[in-house]
Scaffold this motif. Sequence first.
Motif, PDB file in Angstrom:
ATOM      1  N   ARG A 192      27.944 -32.651  -3.785  1.00  0.00           N
ATOM      2  CA  ARG A 192      29.166 -32.233  -3.707  1.00  0.00           C
ATOM      3  C   ARG A 192      29.337 -32.414  -1.875  1.00  0.00           C
ATOM      4  O   ARG A 192      30.340 -33.131  -1.660  1.00  0.00           O
ATOM      5  N   THR A 196      32.376 -35.081  -0.079  1.00  0.00           N
ATOM      6  CA  THR A 196      33.387 -34.573   0.738  1.00  0.00           C
ATOM      7  C   THR A 196      33.318 -35.094   2.105  1.00  0.00           C
ATOM      8  O   THR A 196      34.317 -35.462   2.769  1.00  0.00           O
ATOM      9  N   SER A 317      37.849 -31.232   1.778  1.00  0.00           N
ATOM     10  CA  SER A 317      36.612 -31.823   2.364  1.00  0.00           C
ATOM     11  C   SER A 317      35.937 -31.033   3.272  1.00  0.00           C
ATOM     12  O   SER A 317      35.010 -31.202   3.921  1.00  0.00           O
ATOM     13  N   HIS A 337      42.735 -37.097   0.471  1.00  0.00           N
ATOM     14  CA  HIS A 337      41.405 -36.681   0.309  1.00  0.00           C
ATOM     15  C   HIS A 337      41.375 -35.851  -1.080  1.00  0.00           C
ATOM     16  O   HIS A 337      40.267 -36.032  -1.597  1.00  0.00           O
ATOM     17  N   ASN A 341      38.588 -36.644  -3.699  1.00  0.00           N
ATOM     18  CA  ASN A 341      37.760 -35.693  -4.203  1.00  0.00           C
ATOM     19  C   ASN A 341      37.688 -35.263  -5.753  1.00  0.00           C
ATOM     20  O   ASN A 341      36.638 -35.274  -6.120  1.00  0.00           O
ATOM     21  N   SER A 345      34.550 -35.894  -8.266  1.00  0.00           N
ATOM     22  CA  SER A 345      34.084 -34.741  -9.062  1.00  0.00           C
ATOM     23  C   SER A 345      33.976 -35.424 -10.574  1.00  0.00           C
ATOM     24  O   SER A 345      33.001 -35.145 -11.168  1.00  0.00           O
TER      25      SER A 345
END
Lengths: 386, 379
Positions: A192, A196, A317, A337, A341, A345
């Motif tokens: 993750r 980010t 992020s 963003h 994201n 995901s």
Amino acid sequence: MKALAIAATDLRRLLRWRANIFFLFLLPMLIILLLGASFGVDSARIGIVGDRGGVLARQLSAELAAGRATDLRRYGAVPDLERAVARNRVDAGLVLPADYDARLRDGRTVTLRYFGRPDSFAQQLRATVQSAVADQNRLVAAARALARARHVPFDAALARARAVAATVAPVRVVLTGPDGSPFTGGSGRFDRGASTQLLLFIFLSSLTGAAWLLETRRLGIARRILSTPTSTRTFLAGQVLARLAVALLQALIIVAGSLLFFGVDWGDPLGTAVVVVAFCLVGTGAAVLLGSVFSSEQQIVAVALLLGLGFAALGGSMAPLEIFPRTARTIAHVTPHAWANDAFSKLIGHGGTLATVLPQVGALLGFAAVALTLAVWRLRRTLTAG
Amino acid sequence: MRAALLIAGKDVRQRLRDRSALLLAIVLPLVLASIFGLIFHDVVGGHVSFAFGLVDRDRGTAARAFEAQALRPLERSGLVVVHREASVASARRGIEQDRLSAAFVLPPGLTAAVRQGRPVELRVLGNVDAQIGSQVARSIARTFGGRIDAQRLTAALLGTARGAVPAEPIAIEDVSTTSRQLDAATYYAAGMAVFFLFFTVQFGITSILAERRGGTLARLLVAPVHHASVFAGKLLTSLALGIASMTVLALATHFLLGAHWGNPVGVAILIVTGVVAVTALTALIATLARTAEQAEAWQTIAAIVLGMLGGAFFPVAQAGGLLAALSLATPQAWFLRGIQNLAGGAGPSAALGPAAAMLLFAAAAGSVVFVRSGRLVAP
């Protein structure tokens, strides 16, 4: 194509300045290294104070340490443990009182203090701690009941309880995915963290490059190009191509580097590639818009930092979108963003493909289109107004 | 000395008139700190709430006990919102549509199994996008399971069919939200403040290079002004702007966002030594650069690299080893350490260690700067 020629000249000017080589190539590699070292830790770390007090205390900490994905560290005093949690050297801390064993033997209650960071590793550890405590709880509670009923000393009762416990199966709690498949959680922080931070860096880096378009304007290059039979749109296309090339190269370095050196999972290659290209387009569009609107380098740096860091924070992020309250998560989608994201995901966490993230890609392309249209309009006005 | 103060005064007035100075020094960090405050406020204040589904396929006393003992107290405290789902399929849909963070599935025959001492399994369906919520749900189920375990073991030990529910000897108290050391909002406020400090102090020292390009430096040196006074004046500008900006940020984030910076004297010590350290580093870069553009570029690079290494963007300390050691080579890391020390409620003495480290930076960079200052303040 004229746009390509403009882009090529721009890139050549860019690369002649050595500081830019740092920004373009070394900085992304530095970021991968930092991210890999910071996030590549696989196990959850818990700190403990006061586990040397007695037999029961030592058994509790032994059970915690026995966990496969748990790393137990001992601290001498509570302030040291608190500092370690605050400094992120451990994910959570557990404090056992000094008279742990004595209180349990006497029939009194014991309260353990637990504190952790607001992230999923700390919650995972909390579940581990609860399991270990639950185990001791049932032994001690049963032993006390036996000692009271049959008037045997506590230690004997405890031994008996332990013997019987081996024959009584504990309740099983199983965490699975919604369809019953194994729960893919805590799959390493880095998976993750990498996506980010990629977004944060690409956007910030693109925006700070807006100063280059300003220089082009200031040196009169822009005006000279537009005095030839070249439309504003072609000129801008050249600028966009140059910046897009740089952003894509930086993204490639980060993705490939983290994949090769740290084994980061980026999900479906085609889906990830499309999302990355779309996001780079957004960053490029925003950069060109910035370079068209502002007229001083100071202003550009200030606004670049504001938007670059602000959007990154709002868009999940810096702190993950998961811990955002509901309203904040909706507001977050004002930023590109958040959409990117979300897409990552789905690609990384859910094993999705390009088809699953088409809405997010569409949103990103929408952002890019708006930025570029505004940039064309603004640049035309600035350069022809005199 | 008078010349230095005059130069500093003129510079500060010039910068205040220039809106970008105010933007970089105050507005930007404040806006970013507000954003972080918005994000972390609810989490730190303990107002997080999870939506869980409950699929009761048992419909017996065990299921009712689960609702009463495990879920209702949490519902009352607002931590959990329970949605009763008709089937596993609808719970699964709820998770996939992101309405639920997790769902409890109580299997059929649960009550009978508990009563007869047969193996019991509680299932929790987790949401991959709600890692924290899923783990919390697992915790809740585990706690409930623990009570059944204690009950069963006691019954087995005493040879009775059903033991009374024994009191739990060991309790866990989660004090995460009350621990000030974990206040992420304050940490990020301090992190942004110290990150932007690099840009703020540029207005003083780096302006020497801009004045050289503009020609005003030559004119200044023709006047009966020693080059040391010019240098001192520029330094004073950096210090004044840096301290003013950090103070405004500390006060603003404290009153507007509820950030806890800690003991005022300690914070003041950290701010002053931090500004001195960053000014010295910025001056070092300025003396090594040849043009104003080069200096600004290298200073931006330094701001970003040192900011990242120092932990202003993401926690570097957890890497341990070489990286954590490297991060201590940045003044940012020491400033943030000082703030963390103070946030625990400690007195000003907790700031002295980090302050000394930052002064060491200032001394090291400053010595090089003073050697080269003659070359810097030259037409």
